[in-house]
Design a protein around this motif. Structure first.
Motif, PDB file in Angstrom:
ATOM      1  N   UNK A   1     -19.842   1.688   9.514  1.00  0.00           N
ATOM      2  CA  UNK A   1     -18.781   1.212   8.624  1.00  0.00           C
ATOM      3  C   UNK A   1     -17.700   2.279   8.455  1.00  0.00           C
ATOM      4  N   UNK A   2     -18.125   3.523   8.328  1.00  0.00           N
ATOM      5  CA  UNK A   2     -17.173   4.623   8.193  1.00  0.00           C
ATOM      6  C   UNK A   2     -16.333   4.752   9.468  1.00  0.00           C
ATOM      7  N   UNK A   3     -16.981   4.692  10.627  1.00  0.00           N
ATOM      8  CA  UNK A   3     -16.250   4.775  11.900  1.00  0.00           C
ATOM      9  C   UNK A   3     -15.275   3.612  12.054  1.00  0.00           C
ATOM     10  N   UNK A   4     -15.702   2.420  11.614  1.00  0.00           N
ATOM     11  CA  UNK A   4     -14.833   1.243  11.682  1.00  0.00           C
ATOM     12  C   UNK A   4     -13.583   1.467  10.834  1.00  0.00           C
ATOM     13  N   UNK A   5     -13.765   1.921   9.588  1.00  0.00           N
ATOM     14  CA  UNK A   5     -12.636   2.157   8.689  1.00  0.00           C
ATOM     15  C   UNK A   5     -11.703   3.224   9.255  1.00  0.00           C
ATOM     16  N   UNK A   6     -12.267   4.301   9.779  1.00  0.00           N
ATOM     17  CA  UNK A   6     -11.455   5.366  10.371  1.00  0.00           C
ATOM     18  C   UNK A   6     -10.682   4.838  11.579  1.00  0.00           C
ATOM     19  N   UNK A   7     -11.317   4.025  12.379  1.00  0.00           N
ATOM     20  CA  UNK A   7     -10.661   3.476  13.568  1.00  0.00           C
ATOM     21  C   UNK A   7      -9.516   2.549  13.195  1.00  0.00           C
ATOM     22  N   UNK A   8      -9.687   1.781  12.129  1.00  0.00           N
ATOM     23  CA  UNK A   8      -8.606   0.914  11.658  1.00  0.00           C
ATOM     24  C   UNK A   8      -7.402   1.743  11.232  1.00  0.00           C
ATOM     25  N   UNK A   9      -7.666   2.836  10.526  1.00  0.00           N
ATOM     26  CA  UNK A   9      -6.578   3.685  10.031  1.00  0.00           C
ATOM     27  C   UNK A   9      -5.897   4.457  11.150  1.00  0.00           C
ATOM     28  N   UNK A  10      -6.670   4.947  12.101  1.00  0.00           N
ATOM     29  CA  UNK A  10      -6.135   5.820  13.144  1.00  0.00           C
ATOM     30  C   UNK A  10      -5.726   5.096  14.414  1.00  0.00           C
TER      31      UNK A  10
ATOM     32  N   UNK B   1     -18.276   2.825  21.406  1.00  0.00           N
ATOM     33  CA  UNK B   1     -19.459   3.320  20.694  1.00  0.00           C
ATOM     34  C   UNK B   1     -20.334   2.161  20.211  1.00  0.00           C
ATOM     35  N   UNK B   2     -19.685   1.093  19.749  1.00  0.00           N
ATOM     36  CA  UNK B   2     -20.423  -0.074  19.263  1.00  0.00           C
ATOM     37  C   UNK B   2     -21.217  -0.727  20.387  1.00  0.00           C
ATOM     38  N   UNK B   3     -20.588  -0.957  21.514  1.00  0.00           N
ATOM     39  CA  UNK B   3     -21.272  -1.603  22.641  1.00  0.00           C
ATOM     40  C   UNK B   3     -22.424  -0.726  23.126  1.00  0.00           C
ATOM     41  N   UNK B   4     -22.227   0.574  23.145  1.00  0.00           N
ATOM     42  CA  UNK B   4     -23.289   1.496  23.547  1.00  0.00           C
ATOM     43  C   UNK B   4     -24.464   1.413  22.573  1.00  0.00           C
ATOM     44  N   UNK B   5     -24.166   1.371  21.271  1.00  0.00           N
ATOM     45  CA  UNK B   5     -25.229   1.275  20.261  1.00  0.00           C
ATOM     46  C   UNK B   5     -25.970  -0.059  20.376  1.00  0.00           C
TER      47      UNK B   5
ATOM     48  N   UNK C   1     -35.179  -5.560  16.847  1.00  0.00           N
ATOM     49  CA  UNK C   1     -34.314  -4.692  16.045  1.00  0.00           C
ATOM     50  C   UNK C   1     -33.027  -5.421  15.655  1.00  0.00           C
ATOM     51  N   UNK C   2     -32.404  -4.919  14.587  1.00  0.00           N
ATOM     52  CA  UNK C   2     -31.198  -5.529  14.034  1.00  0.00           C
ATOM     53  C   UNK C   2     -30.113  -4.473  13.915  1.00  0.00           C
ATOM     54  N   UNK C   3     -28.876  -4.880  14.176  1.00  0.00           N
ATOM     55  CA  UNK C   3     -27.722  -3.995  14.000  1.00  0.00           C
ATOM     56  C   UNK C   3     -26.736  -4.693  13.073  1.00  0.00           C
ATOM     57  N   UNK C   4     -26.292  -3.990  12.027  1.00  0.00           N
ATOM     58  CA  UNK C   4     -25.267  -4.482  11.113  1.00  0.00           C
ATOM     59  C   UNK C   4     -23.931  -3.930  11.575  1.00  0.00           C
ATOM     60  N   UNK C   5     -22.977  -4.819  11.820  1.00  0.00           N
ATOM     61  CA  UNK C   5     -21.671  -4.403  12.332  1.00  0.00           C
ATOM     62  C   UNK C   5     -20.591  -4.820  11.337  1.00  0.00           C
ATOM     63  N   UNK C   6     -19.961  -3.845  10.670  1.00  0.00           N
ATOM     64  CA  UNK C   6     -18.897  -4.166   9.714  1.00  0.00           C
ATOM     65  C   UNK C   6     -17.635  -4.605  10.439  1.00  0.00           C
ATOM     66  N   UNK C   7     -16.888  -5.480   9.787  1.00  0.00           N
ATOM     67  CA  UNK C   7     -15.606  -5.918  10.325  1.00  0.00           C
ATOM     68  C   UNK C   7     -14.772  -6.435   9.164  1.00  0.00           C
TER      69      UNK C   7
ATOM     70  N   UNK D   1     -13.492  -8.223   3.963  1.00  0.00           N
ATOM     71  CA  UNK D   1     -14.667  -7.690   4.652  1.00  0.00           C
ATOM     72  C   UNK D   1     -15.611  -8.809   5.103  1.00  0.00           C
ATOM     73  N   UNK D   2     -16.094  -8.685   6.325  1.00  0.00           N
ATOM     74  CA  UNK D   2     -17.135  -9.570   6.834  1.00  0.00           C
ATOM     75  C   UNK D   2     -18.163  -8.677   7.528  1.00  0.00           C
ATOM     76  N   UNK D   3     -19.299  -9.242   7.808  1.00  0.00           N
ATOM     77  CA  UNK D   3     -20.367  -8.478   8.437  1.00  0.00           C
ATOM     78  C   UNK D   3     -20.971  -9.316   9.547  1.00  0.00           C
ATOM     79  N   UNK D   4     -21.179  -8.690  10.688  1.00  0.00           N
ATOM     80  CA  UNK D   4     -21.905  -9.320  11.778  1.00  0.00           C
ATOM     81  C   UNK D   4     -23.304  -8.726  11.782  1.00  0.00           C
TER      82      UNK D   4
END
Length: 131
Positions: free
Chosen positions: A6-15, A24-28, A36-42, A48-51
């Motif tokens: 979530x932090x990386x997502x917010x930073x990426x939106x700003x920068x 990084x997301x696709x690699x993860x 296993x489960x992955x929570x992806x913020x968007x 805010x939504x969550x995948x």
């Protein structure tokens, strides 16, 4: 790990470093094991939504869109109990091909939906009707 994402997502939106975030997301996601489960913020138009991506087998996953904005819930399942209409805040897509969930082009369009608010289709139409 979801908090870091979530932090990386917010930073990426700003920068404006969406490409780096998506890589990084696709690699993860590719590292997810069955069960296993992955929570992806968007976000969608600033909302805010969550995948939630759950890998259910080697080739399949469950893809869930979590959204609580009343303006976007029209795309989710609803149940009518007069005089009320109740929407589900989660839209669950079962049996999604794992290759699609880890496709960078898919996530590129999801990023576009999160960052752009113009074009022929509204961002919510792109998310719910195209993706």
């Amino acid at each position: 790990e979801a908090k870091k994402l979530a932090h990386r997502f917010a930073q990426s939106l700003q920068n404006g470093h969406g490409r780096m975030f998506l890589s990084q997301l696709v690699t993860a996601l590719a590292k997810l094991k069955t069960g296993e489960v992955k929570l992806v913020p968007s976000c969608l138009m600033g909302t805010p939504i969550l995948f939630v991506i759950e890998r259910v087998s080697k080739e399949r996953c469950r893809f869930t869109v979590v959204c609580t904005d009343p303006n976007l819930l029209a795309y989710h399942e609803a149940a009518a109990e007069p005089p009320k209409l109740r929407y589900r805040t989660c839209l669950v897509l079962d049996n999604v091909a794992w290759a699609r969930a880890t496709d960078e082009a898919f996530w590129g369009l999801a990023w576009y939906v999160a960052t752009v608010n113009s074009g022929k289709l509204k961002p919510e139409q792109l998310l719910y009707e195209v993706l």
